[in-house]
Design an enzyme around this catalytic site. Structure first.
Site, PDB file in Angstrom:
ATOM      1  N   LYS A 131       0.874  -1.175   0.000  1.00 39.12           N
ATOM      2  CA  LYS A 131       0.000   0.000   0.000  1.00 39.12           C
ATOM      3  C   LYS A 131       0.902   1.214   0.000  1.00 39.12           C
ATOM      4  O   LYS A 131       2.025   1.162   0.509  1.00 39.12           O
ATOM      5  CB  LYS A 131      -0.819   0.038   1.290  1.00 39.12           C
ATOM      6  CG  LYS A 131      -2.112  -0.701   1.226  1.00 39.12           C
ATOM      7  CD  LYS A 131      -2.964  -0.210   2.355  1.00 39.12           C
ATOM      8  CE  LYS A 131      -4.198  -1.070   2.524  1.00 39.12           C
ATOM      9  NZ  LYS A 131      -4.905  -0.690   3.739  1.00 39.12           N
ATOM     10  N   HIS A 134       1.314   6.704   3.415  1.00 35.65           N
ATOM     11  CA  HIS A 134       0.222   7.629   3.651  1.00 35.65           C
ATOM     12  C   HIS A 134       0.807   8.901   4.260  1.00 35.65           C
ATOM     13  O   HIS A 134       1.861   8.857   4.886  1.00 35.65           O
ATOM     14  CB  HIS A 134      -0.678   6.915   4.659  1.00 35.65           C
ATOM     15  CG  HIS A 134      -2.030   7.460   4.803  1.00 35.65           C
ATOM     16  ND1 HIS A 134      -2.272   8.551   5.576  1.00 35.65           N
ATOM     17  CD2 HIS A 134      -3.213   7.040   4.308  1.00 35.65           C
ATOM     18  CE1 HIS A 134      -3.574   8.787   5.552  1.00 35.65           C
ATOM     19  NE2 HIS A 134      -4.161   7.884   4.800  1.00 35.65           N
ATOM     20  N   HIS A 137       1.689   8.378   7.710  1.00 36.63           N
ATOM     21  CA  HIS A 137       2.952   7.687   7.964  1.00 36.63           C
ATOM     22  C   HIS A 137       4.109   8.667   7.905  1.00 36.63           C
ATOM     23  O   HIS A 137       5.107   8.495   8.599  1.00 36.63           O
ATOM     24  CB  HIS A 137       3.168   6.560   6.954  1.00 36.63           C
ATOM     25  CG  HIS A 137       2.113   5.489   7.046  1.00 36.63           C
ATOM     26  ND1 HIS A 137       1.406   5.055   5.950  1.00 36.63           N
ATOM     27  CD2 HIS A 137       1.624   4.803   8.103  1.00 36.63           C
ATOM     28  CE1 HIS A 137       0.542   4.132   6.329  1.00 36.63           C
ATOM     29  NE2 HIS A 137       0.639   3.971   7.639  1.00 36.63           N
TER      30      HIS A 137
HETATM   31  N1  ARG Z   1       0.337  -0.005  10.119  1.00 32.43           N
HETATM   32  C1  ARG Z   1      -0.520   0.796  10.926  1.00 32.43           C
HETATM   33  C2  ARG Z   1      -1.266   1.801  10.065  1.00 32.43           C
HETATM   34  O1  ARG Z   1      -0.842   2.089   8.970  1.00 32.43           O
HETATM   35  C3  ARG Z   1       0.215   1.567  11.983  1.00 32.43           C
HETATM   36  C4  ARG Z   1       0.909   0.709  13.011  1.00 32.43           C
HETATM   37  C5  ARG Z   1       1.277   1.511  14.217  1.00 32.43           C
HETATM   38  N2  ARG Z   1       1.935   0.741  15.219  1.00 32.43           N
HETATM   39  C6  ARG Z   1       1.330  -0.174  15.989  1.00 32.43           C
HETATM   40  N3  ARG Z   1       2.045  -0.806  16.886  1.00 32.43           N
HETATM   41  N4  ARG Z   1       0.051  -0.411  15.883  1.00 32.43           N
HETATM   42  O2  ARG Z   1      -2.289   2.318  10.481  1.00 32.43           O
END
Ligand code: ARG
Length: 576
Positions: A131, A134, A137
């Site tokens: 993906k 974002h 991110h």
């Molecule tokens: N991959 C997740 C997202 O894009 C964020 C992860 C953040 N870290 C965690 N330990 N949940 O929303």
């Protein structure tokens, strides 16, 4: 190491108060108004303990400490003013001390060993493979990386973790989609991640209309979980392609991780997590699923947390629970910091509550929740291409440089534009508290004036230019001449010195409050104080002794700016 002014003041006051110096240090603050001394001791917090009204405490301290003050080179005068004890410093001694401290610490002024022996885990960036990266991110990456550097500067052992989204039932859709429609050559093309994302969306949509696709996805994910070589190979490939793409961004931002332990890392650790929940009796079956019902365990106001669906599938939350347990058991951290957007607040509240019920010190877990980036939607929705942000900022920076906003030789334009563009985006993110939404105001973002990253980079380059010019004309360099900073006694100089002196505390506060914006605000204040000074006073054209003293001041400001920009992840440019 020279002690800080605050510590010196505390040493003077502590015996009269009958309190430990460390406690007095924390009480001493900056005065509320100008002309009320350089520091102040508010006496209200002492009233109860000393059983006296604060006014009386202030008056008695001023009187009883008079002989000690007379013998003290730093404190010139104490003055009771209502409930405050105002502390006036001897400006020359103050200036000498501050600059001696900066000189002694060298490029590392501001750092300390406060956090030595303590570990901090910082979970940040954490995009999802297959993906696009974002904008959220990007925020997580920028804020998280700043928190990593800020904690390291204080001597903490930091473990920066990229909790990559690389596991879950969505990979069943992807694998099935690939098997049905995949065109291998598209993975070599321009935008492989965009292509994978399309495949996923297509399969997911098909599954909504025709249950056989959903079955295929489930079966494909099961194969992946069971280690089927083809499914694994495909998944690995997607992961590699994604990581390579993310790496471009990380390189541009100068960000590294100590661990890329994504969700897949916890695949074999979820059983342990679920077993632990069972052992402690905090999870139970509900309509075939496994949940934690917080209300049953005395935790009010939280919806139940789903750990396993009725079809046996684990979830994002299950992997986060496994990760939390793993982190506590492996690192015994003093803090675990999750840099994740505000919409995931409930998820983190559940996670922290579950860890608490399992007997882990959940109060050490912190959610640094950040807000949205406004006005950034494109045809992709809010998931904008990162290149559209950093790339656009870099382009704008180049345009401004070419228009002559700053002077940069032709062969350095490209690299300067990159640093300025990235610096502008990073600073815009770290300028305010993470929780606030930010709007990238493209017109103002990349400007060499105002409260921007490029302004600070430009200020740094200007300080370098001042130093260079003095070196050329007078052959004098900071640290190499006999200079007496005791000459730096004007109000403007004292204001600059005050900001230098406060810098180590700004770093400490940023770590304590998990707010990199404390550092950015401090740098802006320092730059503003310097600019006021420079507007009014000469450096190069000052009389020789004053010039040499001011040279040390300029160098100290430059060092703090360079260091602070470094903490934020912004390059301190040498020339513009
Ligand atoms: N991959 C997740 C997202 O894009 C964020 C992860 C953040 N870290 C965690 N330990 N949940 O929303």
């Amino acid at each position: 190491m020279h002690e800080s002014t605050r510590d010196s003041i505390a040493r003077l006051l502590a015996p009269a108060l009958g309190l430990p110096e460390s406690e007095v240090t924390e009480l001493v603050e900056l005065p509320r108004e100008r002309g009320r001394g350089d520091y102040a001791l508010p006496c209200f917090p002492l009233a109860r303990r000393l059983r006296k009204p604060p006014q009386a405490i202030a008056a008695e301290l001023a009187e009883s400490l008079a002989p000690a003050v007379a013998a003290d080179p730093l404190v010139a005068r104490l003055e009771a003013s209502g409930p405050y004890l105002n502390i006036h410093l001897d400006p020359a001694t103050f200036a000498r001390r501050v600059l001696a401290r900066v000189a002694q610490a060298g490029e590392r002024f501001g750092e300390s060993e406060r956090g030595a022996g303590q570990r901090v885990v910082i979970d940040f960036s954490s995009p999802n493979i297959a993906k696009r990266f974002h904008i959220g991110h990007l925020r997580s990456t920028v804020i998280g990386a700043a928190l990593v550097r800020i904690h390291r500067a204080l001597g903490y052992e930091v473990i920066g973790v990229n909790h990559l989204g690389d596991w879950g039932t969505q990979f069943g859709h992807l694998i099935s989609a690939w098997e049905l429609w995949g065109e291998p050559e598209r993975l070599e093309g321009e935008d492989p991640i965009g292509y994978l994302q399309q495949l996923y969306v297509r399969h997911n949509k098909a599954a909504k209309e025709d249950p056989s696709y959903a079955d295929r996805a489930r079966a494909a994910f099961r194969r992946l979980e069971e280690g089927d070589p083809e499914a694994r190979a495909l998944w690995s490939r997607m992961r590699e392609i994604s990581l390579a793409e993310f790496d471009r961004i990380y390189r541009l931002l100068g960000v590294e991780f100590d661990e890329i332990a994504g969700e897949s890392f916890y695949e074999d650790k979820m059983a342990h997590a679920l077993a632990l929940c069972e052992q402690r009796g905090i999870a139970r079956e509900s309509e075939g699923a496994l949940i934690i019902d917080f209300a049953e365990h005395g935790v009010e106001g939280l919806q139940p947390m789903l750990l396993r669906r009725s079809d046996g599938a684990t979830l994002y939350a299950t992997r986060d629970l496994a990760a939390g347990i793993y982190r506590f058991e492996t690192y015994d951290p003093a803090k675990i910091i999750y840099v994740i957007g505000a919409p995931q607040r409930l998820h983190l509240q559940q996670l922290f509550a579950a860890l608490g019920l399992l007997g882990f010190p959940a109060e050490r877990c912190h959610h640094v929740a950040f807000g949205h980036v406004l006005g950034m939607s494109t045809r992709e929705g809010t998931a904008i291409l990162l290149d559209e942000v950093l790339g656009r900022a870099i382009e704008l920076a180049e345009q401004r440089i070419r228009e002559g906003d700053v002077r940069v030789p032709e062969d350095r334009i490209e690299e300067t534009a990159r640093a300025v563009g990235v610096g502008a985006v990073v600073f815009a993110d770290l300028r305010h508290r993470p929780i606030k939404d930010i709007a990238f105001d493209w017109d103002r973002l990349v400007r060499f004036e105002g409260e921007t990253g490029p302004y600070l980079q430009y200020t740094h380059a200007r300080l370098r230019a001042i130093l260079d010019r003095v070196a050329e004309e007078h052959g004098e360099r900071p640290g190499e001449t006999e200079a007496d900073p005791g000459r730096l006694v004007t109000d403007e100089e004292r204001a600059v010195l005050m900001h230098l002196e406060q810098y180590p505390r700004a770093i400490e506060r940023a770590a304590r409050e998990l707010e990199p914006s404390v550092v950015s605000a401090h740098l802006l204040d320092l730059a503003a104080a310097f600019s006021t000074f420079y507007h009014k006073h000469h450096v190069k054209n000052a009389p020789p002794e004053l010039r040499r003293a001011r040279l040390e001041l300029v160098e100290a400001v430059r060092r703090v700016l360079a260091h602070g920009l470094g903490l934020l992840g912004i390059e301190a440019l040498e020339r513009m």
